[in-house]
Design a protein around this motif. Structure first.
Motif, PDB file in Angstrom:
ATOM      1  N   ASN A  40       0.762  -1.088   0.145  1.00 51.43           N
ATOM      2  CA  ASN A  40      -0.138   0.208  -0.135  1.00 51.43           C
ATOM      3  C   ASN A  40       0.941   1.278  -0.612  1.00 51.43           C
ATOM      4  O   ASN A  40      -0.261   2.101  -0.153  1.00 51.43           O
ATOM      5  CB  ASN A  40      -0.777   0.358   1.337  1.00 51.43           C
ATOM      6  N   ALA A  41       2.008   1.103   0.381  1.00 45.34           N
ATOM      7  CA  ALA A  41       2.645   2.376   0.156  1.00 45.34           C
ATOM      8  C   ALA A  41       4.692   1.538   0.129  1.00 45.34           C
ATOM      9  O   ALA A  41       4.149   0.129   0.561  1.00 45.34           O
ATOM     10  CB  ALA A  41       2.335   3.081   1.538  1.00 45.34           C
ATOM     11  N   ASP A  42       5.287   2.168  -0.036  1.00 43.99           N
ATOM     12  CA  ASP A  42       7.028   1.968   0.034  1.00 43.99           C
ATOM     13  C   ASP A  42       7.549   1.645   1.993  1.00 43.99           C
ATOM     14  O   ASP A  42       6.294   1.970   2.407  1.00 43.99           O
ATOM     15  CB  ASP A  42       8.116   2.813  -0.639  1.00 43.99           C
ATOM     16  N   ALA A  43       8.158   0.488   1.750  1.00 44.56           N
ATOM     17  CA  ALA A  43       8.402   0.097   3.103  1.00 44.56           C
ATOM     18  C   ALA A  43       8.472   0.543   4.086  1.00 44.56           C
ATOM     19  O   ALA A  43       8.289   0.686   5.133  1.00 44.56           O
ATOM     20  CB  ALA A  43       8.983  -1.132   2.733  1.00 44.56           C
ATOM     21  N   LYS A  44       9.697   1.789   4.052  1.00 43.97           N
ATOM     22  CA  LYS A  44       9.989   2.529   5.080  1.00 43.97           C
ATOM     23  C   LYS A  44       8.636   2.958   5.546  1.00 43.97           C
ATOM     24  O   LYS A  44       8.576   4.051   6.321  1.00 43.97           O
ATOM     25  CB  LYS A  44      11.283   3.418   4.184  1.00 43.97           C
ATOM     26  N   GLN A  45       7.768   3.904   4.434  1.00 45.81           N
ATOM     27  CA  GLN A  45       6.736   4.232   4.819  1.00 45.81           C
ATOM     28  C   GLN A  45       5.680   3.686   5.646  1.00 45.81           C
ATOM     29  O   GLN A  45       5.247   4.065   6.732  1.00 45.81           O
ATOM     30  CB  GLN A  45       6.326   5.016   3.632  1.00 45.81           C
ATOM     31  N   VAL A  46       5.528   2.927   5.492  1.00 47.10           N
ATOM     32  CA  VAL A  46       4.710   1.682   6.250  1.00 47.10           C
ATOM     33  C   VAL A  46       4.912   1.414   7.448  1.00 47.10           C
ATOM     34  O   VAL A  46       4.802   1.327   8.022  1.00 47.10           O
ATOM     35  CB  VAL A  46       4.691  -0.148   5.354  1.00 47.10           C
ATOM     36  N   GLY A  47       6.565   0.982   7.393  1.00 44.32           N
ATOM     37  CA  GLY A  47       7.360   1.070   9.147  1.00 44.32           C
ATOM     38  C   GLY A  47       7.008   2.638   9.596  1.00 44.32           C
ATOM     39  O   GLY A  47       6.558   2.669  11.069  1.00 44.32           O
ATOM     40  N   LEU A  48       6.856   3.576   8.732  1.00 44.20           N
ATOM     41  CA  LEU A  48       6.689   4.750  10.252  1.00 44.20           C
ATOM     42  C   LEU A  48       4.889   4.986  10.174  1.00 44.20           C
ATOM     43  O   LEU A  48       4.221   5.631  11.308  1.00 44.20           O
ATOM     44  CB  LEU A  48       6.669   6.542   9.006  1.00 44.20           C
ATOM     45  N   ASN A  49       3.901   4.374   9.150  1.00 38.53           N
ATOM     46  CA  ASN A  49       2.544   3.906   9.325  1.00 38.53           C
ATOM     47  C   ASN A  49       2.443   3.536  10.542  1.00 38.53           C
ATOM     48  O   ASN A  49       1.640   3.415  11.176  1.00 38.53           O
ATOM     49  CB  ASN A  49       2.093   3.555   7.956  1.00 38.53           C
ATOM     50  N   VAL A  50       3.011   2.239  10.899  1.00 35.66           N
ATOM     51  CA  VAL A  50       3.167   1.099  11.496  1.00 35.66           C
ATOM     52  C   VAL A  50       3.479   1.829  12.995  1.00 35.66           C
ATOM     53  O   VAL A  50       2.739   1.341  14.508  1.00 35.66           O
ATOM     54  CB  VAL A  50       3.926   0.150  11.620  1.00 35.66           C
ATOM     55  N   LEU A  51       4.911   2.486  13.310  1.00 32.45           N
ATOM     56  CA  LEU A  51       4.863   3.760  14.201  1.00 32.45           C
ATOM     57  C   LEU A  51       4.038   4.638  14.634  1.00 32.45           C
ATOM     58  O   LEU A  51       3.320   4.699  15.805  1.00 32.45           O
ATOM     59  CB  LEU A  51       5.468   4.590  14.123  1.00 32.45           C
ATOM     60  N   ARG A  52       2.929   5.050  13.840  1.00 29.96           N
ATOM     61  CA  ARG A  52       2.227   5.941  14.456  1.00 29.96           C
ATOM     62  C   ARG A  52       1.181   4.666  14.834  1.00 29.96           C
ATOM     63  O   ARG A  52      -0.011   5.038  16.001  1.00 29.96           O
ATOM     64  CB  ARG A  52       1.242   6.222  12.882  1.00 29.96           C
ATOM     65  N   ILE A  53       0.848   3.185  14.545  1.00 30.38           N
ATOM     66  CA  ILE A  53      -0.884   1.615  15.397  1.00 30.38           C
ATOM     67  C   ILE A  53       0.433   2.382  16.539  1.00 30.38           C
ATOM     68  O   ILE A  53      -0.557   2.287  17.191  1.00 30.38           O
ATOM     69  CB  ILE A  53      -0.885   1.342  14.244  1.00 30.38           C
TER      70      ILE A  53
END
Length: 315
Positions: free
Chosen positions: A42-55
């Protein structure tokens, strides 16, 4: 007598539906999420990591390690992300107070998968809610990886040949068909799959969806914010209901009462077809004479599933 806590490792591409799915696992009192690995989708892997941190921040669980993994499919044919999740995977709804990227682990997600499977041998359940690139790479790195798992739950594929990206391919498998092929055929672990058709069949009526988002608390406000673009997209395209997918898988993993019907079958992935590339192929009649390798959930108890969703936002 105390209940033995479940140990989960979640592999995700952290789009909108991943957020609610991960929160369900994080809020379960009988579950330890021992790590989250991130893959492109759904996004690049690093952006996914940033999204997970928000969760994790919303759930007050920033102590859980987050590992960034593969940003390209096994064969490098990267697909564009869907407009449904926005350019950042989270509905283009940024948070000025989002956790800093320094909280992401330096260890690569694939290395972490292999290491954690060894450290928690026979106890760790792998929950896959994105393309399967990280998992396929872990198999390539360590052929015994899957045999160390307690089990593996996958949201992906299709059991009726109906696609949501092409005429016959579901998004997660379509994003890296070769990785899905490797996982289904070589993981050597009990695999349970929730397919696109099952999720579509058990979509949420709009009345129920809006009921889920009426509470004014940290989790509900966060989900409402990141889902707004997807909700608008669904309404503009005249969808008769809201269609989350990863939530169904996590609900089935954590509460087996959610599962109404499942089948033990052999399934693989088409990686050569002109029109069917990325389709999960299910051998319903045992024509191939191969040993069953997956359980496919074809029907769920809607009321039990909806209770899981409601419990999250009421907490």
């Amino acid at each position: 007598m105390s209940v033995k806590r479940k140990k989960l490792l979640i592999d995700t591409d952290a789009g909108v539906d991943d957020a609610q799915a991960i929160l369900i696992a994080l809020q379960d009192p009988d579950v330890d999420v021992i790590g989250i690995t991130c893959v492109m989708g759904n996004a690049d892997a690093k952006q996914v990591g940033l999204n997970v941190l928000r969760i994790l921040k919303v759930a007050d669980k920033l102590d859980i390690p987050v590992f960034v993994g593969c940003n390209d499919p096994l064969l490098g044919d990267k697909k564009p992300a869907s407009d449904y999740h926005g350019s950042d995977g989270f509905g283009d709804a940024p948070d000025k107070e989002a956790p800093d990227e320094s909280l992401l682990q330096s260890e690569h997600a694939v290395t972490a998968l292999v290491r954690l499977a060894k450290e928690h041998e026979g106890e760790m359940t792998l929950v896959c809610i994105g393309p399967l690139t990280n998992v396929a790479m872990a198999i390539r790195m360590d052929g015994t990886f899957g045999s160390r798992l307690k089990g593996c739950y996958i949201m992906g594929g299709n059991h009726e040949g109906k696609g949501n990206m092409t005429t016959s391919a579901e998004f997660n498998f379509y994003s890296d068909p070769e990785a899905a092929y490797v996982v289904l055929n070589q993981l050597k672990s009990p695999i349970t799959i929730v397919t696109w058709e099952t999720c579509d069949r058990h979509s949420l009526p709009w009345e129920f969806y809006h009921k889920l988002r009426t509470n004014n608390n940290r989790i509900t406000n966060f989900l409402r914010k990141v889902e707004q673009l997807s909700v608008n997209y669904s309404i503009e395209n005249k969808w008769g209901s809201f269609i989350p997918c990863d939530e169904v898988l996590v609900a089935c993993c954590l509460n087996h009462d959610v599962i109404k019907t499942c089948h033990d079958v052999y399934a693989t992935v088409e990686i050569k077809g002109q029109y069917t590339w990325g389709q999960m192929v299910v051998d319903w009649k045992s024509v191939l004479k191969k040993e069953n390798n997956v359980k496919i959930v074809t029907d769920i108890e809607q009321s039990v599933y909806e209770n899981v969703l409601m419990k999250l936002v009421q907490g």
